[in-house]
Scaffold this active site. Sequence first.
Site: not given
Ligand code: GLP
Length: 234
Positions: A62, A127
């Site tokens: 993404d 979530n």
């Molecule tokens: C973002 C990304 C996800 C990721 C999530 C969790 O929203 N689009 O791909 O898994 O954050 O982030 P973190 O790994 O910093 O907790």
Amino acid sequence: METIIVKDNIEGGKKAFELIKEGMKQDAKVLGLATGSTPVTLYKEMVASDLDFTDMTSINLDEYFGLSPENPQSYHHFMQEQLFSHKPFKETYVPDGLADENSEPARYNQIIAEHPIDIQILGIGTNAHIGFNEPGTSFDSTTRKVALTDSTIESNKRNFDTVEEVPRFAYSMGIKNILSAKKIILMAFGEEKAEAIKHTIEGPVTTEVPASVLQQHPNVVIIVDEAAAKLIQH
Ligand code: GLP
């Protein structure tokens, strides 16, 4: 789904790296990559290793809509800093945050179709979102422009100066694209992921818990630290 419980994110990164190394020995050529804090320890292992990725392709999940690849808060920039500037790949793909929403989804779906993903790395939102596929997303979804939920904007604001700066939209691979990978490795570290992990592993498969769809994929490994595993039966 296989669940591996590790002590912390360092051990988790090492475990994920071992699985990637094994995959590469078996001729994996395309890695699906993720951003966020979770895969950072994996990328450190990759950077520190003597593995060569110059015949590999990477496809990221993404990108924030509206951010240029040079923007320090973009996922392009994150990948460059964490991995690609240290370990060059043959080709790397990240959705283009500045591209036209009428053409970018189809372009990206085509890239995925032409480079079937061998191993997909995933983090998970509090979530239970994967990529930016928020609760309610159809399991048939493919790459598209998505609106971020308030809880995701709130979680992701730590990477921005103010909450107003967090983009409200992103381009994200869909759940169908993610499920097309031959193998999926989902990592989750920290207590704030415990609820999402419980529902993902033990709950019913429902669009309300996007990661629960992984129960239907034949080759998934979930790597969690003790804090993220604290609500699951083991
Ligand atoms: C973002 C990304 C996800 C990721 C999530 C969790 O929203 N689009 O791909 O898994 O954050 O982030 P973190 O790994 O910093 O907790």
